[in-house]
Structures are given as structure tokens and as C-alpha cells.
Design a protein around this motif. Structure first.
Motif, short mmCIF file in Angstrom:
data_model
loop_
_atom_site.label_atom_id
_atom_site.label_comp_id
_atom_site.label_asym_id
_atom_site.label_seq_id
_atom_site.Cartn_x
_atom_site.Cartn_y
_atom_site.Cartn_z
N ASN A 60 8.71 18.69 2.69
CA ASN A 60 7.68 18.39 1.70
C ASN A 60 6.92 17.12 2.06
OD1 ASN A 60 8.57 20.58 0.28
ND2 ASN A 60 8.91 19.49 -1.64
N LEU A 64 1.33 20.41 2.95
CA LEU A 64 0.35 20.98 2.03
C LEU A 64 -0.97 21.26 2.74
CD1 LEU A 64 -0.42 21.79 -0.88
CD2 LEU A 64 -1.12 19.42 -1.24
N ASP A 79 -0.60 24.38 4.86
CA ASP A 79 -0.44 25.57 4.00
C ASP A 79 -1.80 26.02 3.47
OD1 ASP A 79 1.59 27.28 2.26
OD2 ASP A 79 0.08 26.52 0.88
N VAL A 139 6.64 29.77 5.18
CA VAL A 139 7.20 28.44 5.01
C VAL A 139 8.71 28.58 5.17
CG1 VAL A 139 7.37 26.41 3.55
CG2 VAL A 139 5.32 27.84 3.45
N THR A 154 7.30 35.36 2.15
CA THR A 154 8.39 34.56 1.59
C THR A 154 9.68 35.34 1.74
OG1 THR A 154 9.12 33.32 -0.37
CG2 THR A 154 8.02 35.41 -0.77
N ALA A 189 6.62 17.34 -7.17
CA ALA A 189 7.26 18.51 -6.55
C ALA A 189 8.71 18.17 -6.28
CB ALA A 189 6.54 18.90 -5.28
N MET A 235 8.87 23.27 -0.69
CA MET A 235 7.70 24.13 -0.68
C MET A 235 8.03 25.55 -0.24
SD MET A 235 4.46 21.87 0.70
CE MET A 235 3.46 23.35 0.86
N GLU A 237 7.58 26.66 -6.32
CA GLU A 237 7.05 25.32 -6.09
C GLU A 237 5.71 25.37 -5.37
OE1 GLU A 237 6.61 22.17 -7.11
OE2 GLU A 237 8.78 21.89 -6.94
N ASN A 238 5.61 26.27 -4.40
CA ASN A 238 4.36 26.42 -3.65
C ASN A 238 3.21 26.74 -4.60
OD1 ASN A 238 3.91 27.99 -0.37
ND2 ASN A 238 2.55 26.69 -1.53
N LEU A 284 2.19 23.85 -6.89
CA LEU A 284 1.27 22.91 -6.25
C LEU A 284 -0.17 23.42 -6.33
CD1 LEU A 284 3.44 22.00 -3.15
CD2 LEU A 284 2.80 20.44 -4.99
N TYR A 285 -0.36 24.72 -6.13
CA TYR A 285 -1.70 25.29 -6.27
C TYR A 285 -2.22 25.08 -7.70
CZ TYR A 285 -0.83 27.95 -1.91
OH TYR A 285 -0.55 28.32 -0.61
N LEU A 316 4.44 14.39 -3.51
CA LEU A 316 5.08 15.33 -2.60
C LEU A 316 5.88 14.56 -1.55
CD1 LEU A 316 5.16 18.42 -2.17
CD2 LEU A 316 3.15 18.21 -0.73
#
Length: 486
Positions: A62, A67, A70, A82, A144, A184, A188, A193-194, A197-198, A209
């Protein structure tokens, strides 16, 4: 670029224009404004565009850099994996082989895995030729890998529209709490969590982060709670996402006066069943906790309690982008933001996804869960018991860290226990079992228990990579111990 991606990028462009000097993301790598974030993402997007097409692996802890890459992959239309730091080396190698990735950006700890998978280090990226067997569904933005109770991780292929629709609904659900600073906590690599963040970026929040070790997290289930609570307090966070065990630590710390609720406004909890008693304790000390429910196959969040629309004991109402119904056998079915399919399998054809979870919808549309369909067992008296329900009650009292409940075909429910404090004696465990039993019907109560000789762990193959019990392996490993209490 899919329309949802275009809209997301337009939001970031508006933030870069209207909030140019406001911090967007803060971590060990520095403090970046929204203007600097957008510039960093667009630069990396250009670097990706100059590379051969194919899936990108991110093996970064992280931080702002993770970020940026990503988001760059998302806007470049390049599938990204990830890679979880909490997976074993064998699991990571499986992910690399299955994904067919051709590019990778990694921390040093992943180098041996990449070399074993045929990658070689370049100036900026690790790279390899595309494996012949790889087949990622068209439109995949995120791969994922979920680690179930048996076998190797399974690849879930998700499109950008599904991911960003969930992020948009999460932002809307928490908007009334105005969470301007988001910490966070989870890696990630955890899809929830991903997407969290968005959602924070859509809201124009400041994202905190930091590497997992700085937060006191190691592996899937090892936590330095004092370090984590210190990080939460120092961050000034308004919002964060927790799993039930971390919520227990936070609630207990506030109860004991070790920390204050402070500026927290929206604490989402998911990833496992939360005992109603723990939610009641959180409410009693003023923690704004909102339980939700989701799964990777549905692009994470399906239901969520939210400010002004909360029902304790439920996981909330379905978010606007999905529909939920209950099958005749009690299984929860979901339609809406579905995966494209599992990696290496046929595309998903049906609009309704069978979740494998048992539940009911009340008259107001709130979903109440009753555990996993495949984990439910029948006692010798014909009563159906879901062990996850009982295990959640056992582990929410602050004494028992891990519990495994078994009673298939037996006249009594048996438990294997590991205490939060390794020095806790049998009397303390017995009292904790007694207290948990007070909130359970007689057929679900624990009638006998044994102390585990060591904690359940991924190393012993008794926990999955995300910390859930491997039931068959536990039964096999501790068969003699369970026989002693029957």
C-alpha cells in the motif's frame, strides 16, 4: 474506454482543476495533490501504452505508487492483478500462471516468484512472453483471486463498469457522513479496499495509504493492535473499512479508554459475520459502524447499512445497482454488477448469481445472513446449525481469538478454541463460552470445548489466506482432540 472509466477520469480532472492544491493521497512516498495525482497517473498510463498488450501484475505494498499504477492500468484498459502479499509463494505462482500476465511491477519480496514464472527484470517493468494457455475475458479490468476453504486461489474477472458502479454507490451511501479523510487499513489486494479507494477519490477525499507493516498488519491474520490503533488515531481519519476482528480491537480499545472515537464518522465492516453483541457495544461507545455484505463475484459490496437507514443484525439493504432475492432453499441470489466469469472457465450466462450464503429479507428489504450453505450441518437431533454464527459469538467477547465449531451428526456441539491472550487459563475460556451461550438457542450452544495446542494459521494449512477456517483440514489435523471431548 468504457463510459464508467470516462466519468471517473472526468471526476479526477475536475478535482485536479477545482482542488488543485488539496492533498489527494498521503503515504510514505510523500503527499500528492489532486493535480499531482492526475499527472502521475497519466504519465504511467503513457508508459503502459508503450508496452506490449497483456495483463499487468502489481506486487506493491500500500502506498501512493501502488494507487497511481492501479489507476493507470484502469484508464489504459489493461487488465491488472494486485498480487496479495499475504498469499503463500505457491499461491502467488499459481496466480501468475493463471493470469497470463506479461508485465509486472513488484516489491523485492516477489522477485523469486517472478523468476520462477519466467519473468525477467527490465528497466521499469518485469516482463515475459505471453503464456499459450492464458485467456482473459474481453473487457476484464481487474483479476482478483479469492482463496476459498480448499484448493488454489480462483481468478474472478471483473469489468471496469461493474467496479466503478459499486464505487459510485459506496460514495453515495457514505456521502451524508462527509468523510473527508479516508485511511486504507486493508491491503489493496483486497477488492473491497481497492474499491473503497475509488469511492474516496470520487468523493474528493484525502486518502491515507501506508504500508501494512506501518499499520501493524502482517500476513492475513497477524495484527499489532497497539500499532494499528495508534495509526488510526494519528491519521485523523473520518472513515475506514475493517474486518470483524479489527472492529473488535477498536471497540475494546474505546471501551477501555485506550483511544477516543475522535473524528471517525463512517466505519464500514465486512468480510465475515459480525456478532450483534459487538455491534451493540460499538453503538454504546459511539462508534459509527455500518455493516455490509458482498463478494468478489459481485464486484464487492452488495448490501450496506448507511446513515439514516440502518438495522442492527442485518447487513443492510441492497445498493441501487443490484437486486437480491432468496431461493427456496434459503440461498441468497444476486443480480447486477456481476463478474465476467472465472478465469479459465466459461463466461457467466445467468443474470442471477448463487452466492452460497444463506439468508432472508425482512419486510423492509434488509438482508439478514445465516452463514454459508455448504458449512451448515445437522446435529443428531435434526437441528441445522451454521458454525460461522456460533464462532462469531464466541470470538466477540474479547477473550477468544479463534474458534472452530463442529457437530455434524453429533448430540453435542464441540469447539476448539485459541485465546486472545495466550496466558489465559481454562476458567477464562469457560466463562467466555458461557457468555456466548447466553445469546444462542440451546441447539446451537457449545456443550464441550478443547484448547488448541497452537493458533490456526496459514502455515499449518488450517486457515485460508484471508483468515477463514479450512474446515476439512482442521477436522483432520485435530481429530484426536475433538474425540477427547465427544
Amino acid at each position: 474506454m468504457p463510459r464508467e472509466c470516462q466519468l471517473f477520469k472526468q471526476v479526477l480532472q475536475a478535482h485536479a482543476r477545482d482542488r488543485a492544491t488539496q492533498p489527494a493521497v498521503v503515504g510514505l512516498g510523500g503527499r500528492f495533490t489532486y493535480a499531482e495525482l492526475l499527472a502521475a497517473v497519466e504519465q504511467r498510463q503513457a508508459w503502459l501504452a508503450a508496452q506490449p498488450s497483456g495483463t499487468l501484475v502489481l506486487g506493491l505494498d500500500n502506498g501512493p505508487e501502488a494507487l497511481f499504477w492501479d489507476l493507470a492500468a484502469l484508464f489504459a484498459g489493461r487488465p491488472v492483478v494486485v498480487l496479495p502479499t499475504f498469499f503463500s509463494s505457491a499461491q502467488r505462482c499459481h496466480c501468475l500462471a493463471q493470469s497470463g500476465a506479461v508485465l509486472a511491477l513488484i516489491d523485492e519480496g516477489f522477485a523469486d516468484d517472478l523468476l520462477a514464472a519466467g519473468f525477467s527484470a527490465g528497466e521499469r517493468f518485469w516482463h515475459r512472453l505471453p503464456p499459450a494457455c492464458a485467456s482473459v475475458p474481453p473487457g476484464t479490468a481487474k483479476l482478483t483471486f479469492t482463496s476459498g476453504s480448499t484448493g488454489a486461489p480462483k481468478g474472478v474477472c471483473l469489468g471496469a463498469p461493474a467496479l466503478l458502479r459499486v464505487a459510485r454507490e459506496l460514495e453515495a451511501a457514505s456521502r451524508s457522513a462527509a468523510p473527508g479523510i479516508y485511511l486504507a487499513v486493508l491491503p489493496m489486494a483486497v477488492l473491497l479496499e481497492n474499491i473503497g479507494l475509488y469511492a474516496g477519490l470520487l468523493a474528493g477525499a484525502q486518502l491515507m495509504l501506508y504500508p501494512s507493516a506501518q499499520l501493524g498488519l502482517r500476513g492475513a491474520s497477524q495484527v499489532d493492535l497497539r500499532r494499528l490503533l495508534g495509526a488510526v488515531a494519528l491519521s485523523g481519519a473520518h472513515s475506514l473499512i475493517l474486518v470483524p476482528q479489527l472492529l473488535l480491537g477498536l471497540v475494546t480499545a474505546v471501551e477501555r479508554g485506550l483511544m477516543q472515537v475522535g473524528p471517525l464518522r463512517f466505519v464500514a465492516v465486512g468480510g465475515g459475520r459480525v456478532a450483534p453483541s459487538l455491534l451493540a457495544r460499538a453503538e454504546a461507545v459511539g462508534l459509527p459502524v455500518f455493516e455490509g455484505y458482498g463478494l468478489s463475484e459481485c464486484a464487492s459490496v452488495v448490501c450496506l447499512n448507511r446513515p439514516g437507514d440502518r438495522r442492527p443484525g442485518s447487513v443492510g439493504r441492497p445498493l441501487p445497482h443490484v437486486q437480491v432475492r432468496i431461493a427456496e432453499d434459503g440461498e441468497v441470489m444476486v443480480a447486477g454488477s456481476m463478474m465476467l466469469g472465472y478465469l479459465g472457465e466459461a463466461p457467466l450466462r445467468t443474470p442471477w448469481f448463487a452466492t452460497g450464503d444463506l439468508g432472508r429479507l425482512d419486510s423492509d428489504g434488509f438482508l439478514h445472513l445465516a452463514g454459508r450453505k455448504k458449512h451448515q450441518y445437522s446435529t443428531a437431533y435434526g437441528r441445522n446449525v451454521n458454525p460461522e454464527w456460533v464462532e462469531a459469538e464466541l470470538t466477540q467477547g474479547g477473550v477468544i481469538a479463534q474458534a472452530f465449531v463442529h457437530g455434524d451428526g453429533l448430540a453435542r456441539n464441540l469447539a476448539l478454541l485459541w485465546p486472545l491472550d495466550p496466558l489465559a487459563d481454562a476458567a477464562a475460556l469457560e466463562q467466555a463460552v458461557h457468555q456466548a451461550n447466553q445469546g444462542l438457542p440451546d441447539y446451537a450452544q457449545v456443550h464441550a470445548w478443547q484448547r488448541l495446542p497452537e493458533p490456526l494459521s496459514t502455515a499449518q494449512q488450517t486457515l485460508t489466506a484471508n483468515g477463514r477456517p479450512r474446515r476439512e483440514q482442521i477436522l483432520q489435523r485435530y481429530q484426536a482432540l475433538l474425540s477427547d471431548v465427544q
